[in-house]
Design an enzyme around this catalytic site. Sequence first.
Site, PDB file in Angstrom:
ATOM      1  N   GLN A  48     -10.807   0.407   1.036  1.00 42.81           N
ATOM      2  CA  GLN A  48     -11.183  -0.459   0.339  1.00 42.81           C
ATOM      3  C   GLN A  48     -10.046  -1.171  -0.294  1.00 42.81           C
ATOM      4  OE1 GLN A  48     -11.735   2.981   0.346  1.00 42.81           O
ATOM      5  NE2 GLN A  48     -11.260   3.847  -1.543  1.00 42.81           N
TER       6      GLN A  48
ATOM      7  N   HIS B 282       0.651 -40.814  19.874  1.00 47.39           N
ATOM      8  CA  HIS B 282       2.000 -40.345  19.537  1.00 47.39           C
ATOM      9  C   HIS B 282       3.148 -41.454  19.843  1.00 47.39           C
ATOM     10  CE1 HIS B 282       0.254 -36.630  18.987  1.00 47.39           C
ATOM     11  NE2 HIS B 282       1.238 -35.943  19.104  1.00 47.39           N
TER      12      HIS B 282
ATOM     13  N   SER C 117       4.648   8.770  12.465  1.00 47.30           N
ATOM     14  CA  SER C 117       6.061   8.647  12.416  1.00 47.30           C
ATOM     15  C   SER C 117       6.542   9.427  13.528  1.00 47.30           C
ATOM     16  CB  SER C 117       6.412   9.384  11.298  1.00 47.30           C
ATOM     17  OG  SER C 117       7.957   8.939  10.896  1.00 47.30           O
TER      18      SER C 117
ATOM     19  N   TYR D 122       0.874  -1.103   0.146  1.00 45.44           N
ATOM     20  CA  TYR D 122       0.116  -0.089  -0.027  1.00 45.44           C
ATOM     21  C   TYR D 122       0.967   1.138   0.032  1.00 45.44           C
ATOM     22  CZ  TYR D 122      -3.434   3.570   0.850  1.00 45.44           C
ATOM     23  OH  TYR D 122      -4.456   4.428   0.672  1.00 45.44           O
TER      24      TYR D 122
ATOM     25  N   GLU E  43       2.600 -37.370  28.649  1.00 50.67           N
ATOM     26  CA  GLU E  43       1.472 -36.443  28.206  1.00 50.67           C
ATOM     27  C   GLU E  43       0.190 -36.897  28.123  1.00 50.67           C
ATOM     28  OE1 GLU E  43       4.204 -32.749  26.686  1.00 50.67           O
ATOM     29  OE2 GLU E  43       3.142 -33.836  24.972  1.00 50.67           O
TER      30      GLU E  43
ATOM     31  N   GLN F 217      10.947  15.043  10.364  1.00 53.28           N
ATOM     32  CA  GLN F 217       9.926  14.238  10.669  1.00 53.28           C
ATOM     33  C   GLN F 217       8.640  14.998  11.105  1.00 53.28           C
ATOM     34  OE1 GLN F 217      11.147  11.036   9.749  1.00 53.28           O
ATOM     35  NE2 GLN F 217       9.741  10.496  11.109  1.00 53.28           N
TER      36      GLN F 217
ATOM     37  N   GLU G  88      11.346   5.219  16.768  1.00 50.91           N
ATOM     38  CA  GLU G  88      11.307   4.381  15.439  1.00 50.91           C
ATOM     39  C   GLU G  88      12.559   4.946  14.779  1.00 50.91           C
ATOM     40  OE1 GLU G  88       8.784   5.217  11.160  1.00 50.91           O
ATOM     41  OE2 GLU G  88       8.877   6.623  12.749  1.00 50.91           O
ATOM     42  N   HIS G  89      12.862   6.091  14.531  1.00 52.71           N
ATOM     43  CA  HIS G  89      14.191   6.823  14.280  1.00 52.71           C
ATOM     44  C   HIS G  89      15.061   7.427  15.282  1.00 52.71           C
ATOM     45  CE1 HIS G  89      11.313   7.458  10.769  1.00 52.71           C
ATOM     46  NE2 HIS G  89      12.169   6.742  10.137  1.00 52.71           N
TER      47      HIS G  89
ATOM     48  N   HIS H 251       5.910  15.355   8.567  1.00 58.65           N
ATOM     49  CA  HIS H 251       5.006  14.219   8.129  1.00 58.65           C
ATOM     50  C   HIS H 251       3.535  13.978   8.356  1.00 58.65           C
ATOM     51  CE1 HIS H 251       7.343  10.972   6.132  1.00 58.65           C
ATOM     52  NE2 HIS H 251       8.186  11.015   7.189  1.00 58.65           N
TER      53      HIS H 251
ATOM     54  N   ASN I  76      -2.661   6.613   6.533  1.00 60.62           N
ATOM     55  CA  ASN I  76      -3.382   7.066   7.703  1.00 60.62           C
ATOM     56  C   ASN I  76      -3.968   6.161   8.573  1.00 60.62           C
ATOM     57  OD1 ASN I  76      -5.660   6.385   6.565  1.00 60.62           O
ATOM     58  ND2 ASN I  76      -6.291   8.226   5.432  1.00 60.62           N
TER      59      ASN I  76
ATOM     60  N   ASP J  32      15.690   7.231   5.050  1.00 60.94           N
ATOM     61  CA  ASP J  32      14.220   7.431   4.339  1.00 60.94           C
ATOM     62  C   ASP J  32      14.274   7.234   2.740  1.00 60.94           C
ATOM     63  OD1 ASP J  32      12.702   7.823   6.481  1.00 60.94           O
ATOM     64  OD2 ASP J  32      12.570  10.005   6.173  1.00 60.94           O
TER      65      ASP J  32
END
Length: 427
Positions: A186, A415, A233, A124, A410, A255, A322-323, A258, A209, A356
């Site tokens: 969608q 088995h 981010s 995506y 067991e 950043q 994250e960074h 973003h 988003n 990036d």
Amino acid sequence: MNKIYNPDITSWEQLLKRPTQTVADIEATVNTIFNEVKKEGDTVIKKYTAQFDGVALDEFIVGPDEIEAASNAISKALKAAINLAKNNIEKFHAAQKTSKVEVESMPGVECWQEKRPIQKIGLYIPGGTAPLFSTILMLAIPAKLAGCKEIVLCSPPDKNGEINPAILYTAQLCGVTQIFKVGGIQAIAGMTFGTESIPQVYKIFGPGNQYVTVAKQLATKYGVAIDMPAGPSELLVVADDSANPAFVASDLLSQAEHGVDSQVILVSTSKKLIEAVEEEIDKQIPQLPRAEIAKKSIANSKLILVKNDQEALRLINEYGPEHFIVCVENEDFYVENIQNAGSVFIGNYTPESAGDYASGTNHTLPTNGYAKQYSGVNLDSFMKSMTFQKISKNGIQGIGNAIELMAEAEGLQAHKNAVTLRLNSLK
């Protein structure tokens, strides 16, 4: 920005909270669209494309003519930049390939592990004001290197029913097999269930988003894996007086632009540096085309003064950025001891922007504190590890009695019998 000087450890949990948004209303919308796409496929995709993207499309798939036109629309300079980045990303991810692991755990008992590609991958890629064609490099390149057979890409169309040329050019360059003009919830639903046009995939990658984020989480309930949980981010910089305040400010703003819910944090042992960085932010922010977004993000962000490197590191590991940018004299201390970070950038001349785009590392990284338990996307993200074993007659005689005893303990008699029958046949 919010300045906090020498915060007590008891306040850290509150201090390090991310700016979060409620998803209750979003979940209801996502569930509705998922159920409709599952039942009616392309018809519903068209309905929501018209509703959310403002364009009526007869078909979603991008044809060869559109890809060729996109390629012609891209400047030679941008093509060269994309190719440079592609080469570096390929080098770094190709180096992550591992060979088969083989062990004879005891005489006659051979075990080995091999990796196989995930056959169907969905990507995506957001469009709009920031068409993230760089994310295609980060996802399609390792998918191709891993050997994924189908690489399906969805990206929202503009009001003219088109996808940004840079997205189409990069997708074609990196071996994406099919491109669809579908965005939002969608698109994720289409790749989850499959429609008349969009293939069903086994794993979905890519940012988006909050609607896309919730949709990806819902996809996991229908047997489709995702790259990782996602949030806004974020960037944390640790810096002292050896850092260039203008560089630090530019990284924080890179950043902050973003989105309004992005978060940036500066941790420092120097009050002087904090003040200098704040001045630089005030100078640089008016020059940004996305200044209004950056200003709102900066309101969520913090300048934190701590007593020493040890306290700074403890706070950073608690946050799990994250960074993570390291601009200090004693950089080895942080590099050797950081435990929780998605990707680390070291020194005055290593901006987060390098990761990036073009240094070679992957920019699809864990956010929202998930760096404590998740890795960023890498070659193995597109593969599965499968184990194999082969046991000889001697091997089953050596291991068989232990299996019988354990199975019986067991209470799993079948088995035990599966081994006993074999052992008896060898007497």
